[in-house]
Write an enzyme that holds these catalytic residues in place. Sequence first.
Site, short mmCIF file in Angstrom:
data_model
loop_
_atom_site.label_atom_id
_atom_site.label_comp_id
_atom_site.label_asym_id
_atom_site.label_seq_id
_atom_site.Cartn_x
_atom_site.Cartn_y
_atom_site.Cartn_z
N SER A 118 73.08 -8.48 29.65
CA SER A 118 72.52 -7.10 28.84
C SER A 118 73.27 -6.99 27.77
O SER A 118 72.99 -6.35 26.91
CB SER A 118 72.71 -6.04 29.92
OG SER A 118 71.99 -6.21 30.93
N HIS A 167 66.22 -11.85 28.33
CA HIS A 167 66.63 -10.68 28.88
C HIS A 167 65.67 -9.90 29.49
O HIS A 167 64.67 -9.32 28.80
CB HIS A 167 67.29 -9.78 27.78
CG HIS A 167 67.97 -8.54 28.20
ND1 HIS A 167 67.82 -7.43 27.70
CD2 HIS A 167 68.54 -8.38 29.46
CE1 HIS A 167 68.43 -6.30 28.54
NE2 HIS A 167 68.99 -7.08 29.52
N GLU A 204 63.11 -9.71 26.46
CA GLU A 204 63.63 -9.87 25.22
C GLU A 204 64.09 -11.39 25.02
O GLU A 204 64.99 -11.71 25.95
CB GLU A 204 64.69 -9.13 24.93
CG GLU A 204 64.45 -7.52 24.67
CD GLU A 204 65.44 -6.59 24.43
OE1 GLU A 204 65.23 -5.57 23.87
OE2 GLU A 204 66.46 -6.79 25.23
N ASN A 209 68.43 -1.76 24.47
CA ASN A 209 69.97 -1.27 24.75
C ASN A 209 70.35 -0.86 23.56
O ASN A 209 71.08 0.25 23.54
CB ASN A 209 70.62 -2.37 25.67
CG ASN A 209 70.43 -2.28 26.89
OD1 ASN A 209 69.61 -1.48 27.55
ND2 ASN A 209 70.74 -3.32 27.62
N1 LIG Z 1 70.89 -4.70 36.57
C1 LIG Z 1 70.35 -4.46 35.62
O1 LIG Z 1 69.42 -3.66 35.63
C2 LIG Z 1 70.20 -5.67 34.61
C3 LIG Z 1 68.90 -5.57 33.75
C4 LIG Z 1 69.08 -6.75 32.78
C5 LIG Z 1 70.05 -7.72 32.54
N2 LIG Z 1 70.97 -7.51 33.63
C6 LIG Z 1 72.16 -8.67 33.47
O2 LIG Z 1 71.68 -9.53 34.57
C7 LIG Z 1 72.91 -10.25 35.23
C8 LIG Z 1 73.00 -9.86 36.62
O3 LIG Z 1 72.98 -8.77 37.13
P1 LIG Z 1 72.56 -8.03 38.65
O4 LIG Z 1 72.35 -6.60 37.98
O5 LIG Z 1 71.53 -8.86 39.01
O6 LIG Z 1 73.96 -8.26 39.30
P2 LIG Z 1 74.04 -8.51 40.70
O7 LIG Z 1 75.49 -8.21 40.79
O8 LIG Z 1 72.96 -7.70 41.59
O9 LIG Z 1 74.06 -9.97 40.95
C9 LIG Z 1 74.69 -11.09 40.45
C10 LIG Z 1 74.76 -12.19 41.54
O10 LIG Z 1 75.38 -13.36 41.00
C11 LIG Z 1 76.19 -13.96 42.00
N3 LIG Z 1 77.18 -14.61 41.31
C12 LIG Z 1 78.22 -14.43 40.78
N4 LIG Z 1 78.88 -15.46 40.29
C13 LIG Z 1 78.20 -16.60 40.54
C14 LIG Z 1 78.52 -18.04 40.36
N5 LIG Z 1 79.29 -18.66 39.65
N6 LIG Z 1 77.23 -18.75 40.85
C15 LIG Z 1 76.16 -18.23 41.43
N7 LIG Z 1 76.20 -17.09 41.78
C16 LIG Z 1 76.88 -16.09 41.18
C17 LIG Z 1 76.74 -12.77 42.65
O11 LIG Z 1 76.91 -13.27 44.30
C18 LIG Z 1 75.33 -11.92 42.85
O12 LIG Z 1 74.61 -12.15 43.88
C19 LIG Z 1 74.09 -9.67 34.37
O13 LIG Z 1 74.38 -10.51 33.25
C20 LIG Z 1 73.48 -8.23 33.94
O14 LIG Z 1 74.09 -7.59 32.75
C21 LIG Z 1 71.30 -6.64 34.73
#
Ligand SMILES: NC(=O)c1ccc[n+]([C@@H]2O[C@H](COP(=O)([O-])OP(=O)(O)OC[C@H]3O[C@@H](n4cnc5c(N)ncnc54)[C@H](O)[C@@H]3O)[C@@H](O)[C@H]2O)c1
EC number: 1.1.1.35
Length: 314
Positions: free
Chosen positions: A149, A170, A182, A220
């Site tokens: 993000s 994204h 995106e 964002n």
């Molecule tokens: N939450 C949101 O609203 C949102 C929206 C758009 C983008 N994002 C982006 O998406 C990404 C993930 O966000 P999220 O909210 O799903 O996070 P989350 O914490 O729910 O999930 C992340 C997952 O990645 C796993 N993980 C961490 N390191 C790892 C590795 N080396 N190999 C494999 N798995 C691994 C963790 O165990 C976890 O299950 C981030 O970059 C975030 O910025 C989030």
Amino acid sequence: MAFVTRQFMRCVSSSSTASATAKKIIVKHVTVIGGGLMGAGIAQVAAAAGHTVVLVDQTDDILAKSKKGIEESLRKVSKKKFAENPQAGDEFVEKTLSSISTSTDAAAVVHSTDLVVEAIVENLKMKNELFKRLDKFAAEHTIFASNTSSLQITSIANATTRQDRFAGLHFFNPVPLMKLVEVIKTPMTSQKTFESLVDFSKALGKHPVSCKDTPGFIVNRLLVPYLMEAIRLHERGDASKEDIDIAMKLGAGYPMGPFELLDYVGLDTTKFIMDGWHELDAKDPLFQPSPSLNKLVAEKKFGKKTGEGFYKYK
Ligand SMILES: NC(=O)c1ccc[n+]([C@@H]2O[C@H](COP(=O)([O-])OP(=O)(O)OC[C@H]3O[C@@H](n4cnc5c(N)ncnc54)[C@H](O)[C@@H]3O)[C@@H](O)[C@H]2O)c1
């Protein structure tokens, strides 16, 4: 080598006389790294659209939870989509679930994938380490994409030797419901990679938009400064947070007020984004930190997910 060539031939589009290198990749096999909130949603929509998906996370327990969440979400989708035909709905759920396999070893599964979508924690060092490793194991044609993000796509892509096959993809939360994707093009992303990702997004039933690799991309970059302005308005004592929320719902037609949205998104997430932007340009008035946001985050009041943020829940 023969395998890579076969795979490449299968993946390029068959029309036109243009050279093979200019042809788009037709994504059939997707590897999603990170089975959290976003990764599970991306795996779900990719499988529901007919792709073969491998979902990767750190432990089998996390993956079992992710798959359970995907199944529950699919049942909700199928109830609506197949309201008249529950049997077809059950078949849809079973077929989609059977298209998703899981693994705790990303390097072992990326050799035959067309696209890697990374959705691990928002940490540049971890994303760099992951992609640097996968770069050695993935097939030549494989496209890498990050769902970050707030991080610069270029700084993630630089960990690899395939900057031309690297872009941002994204998605928005909750992925099965939100229509937007995106597609972020860095100066090194090839047109072929960009177009392949646009086609992939459309195949998932999403609406892709394009943006350069700039802080916050489109949504964002507009949304976060708006949310921060709402906090500043409240910090100055100009209006209560309740009135600000009501004003934006009734006066601007927004489904949620800014404070409700801040609590929904997670105050830690918004602070993380602001801190990153402040680091990029400390003089920009839109990128200034907020004392009340920082205080709530220091107290671990992140919003809905912790039960308290700008509002209390339960
Ligand atoms: N939450 C949101 O609203 C949102 C929206 C758009 C983008 N994002 C982006 O998406 C990404 C993930 O966000 P999220 O909210 O799903 O996070 P989350 O914490 O729910 O999930 C992340 C997952 O990645 C796993 N993980 C961490 N390191 C790892 C590795 N080396 N190999 C494999 N798995 C691994 C963790 O165990 C976890 O299950 C981030 O970059 C975030 O910025 C989030």
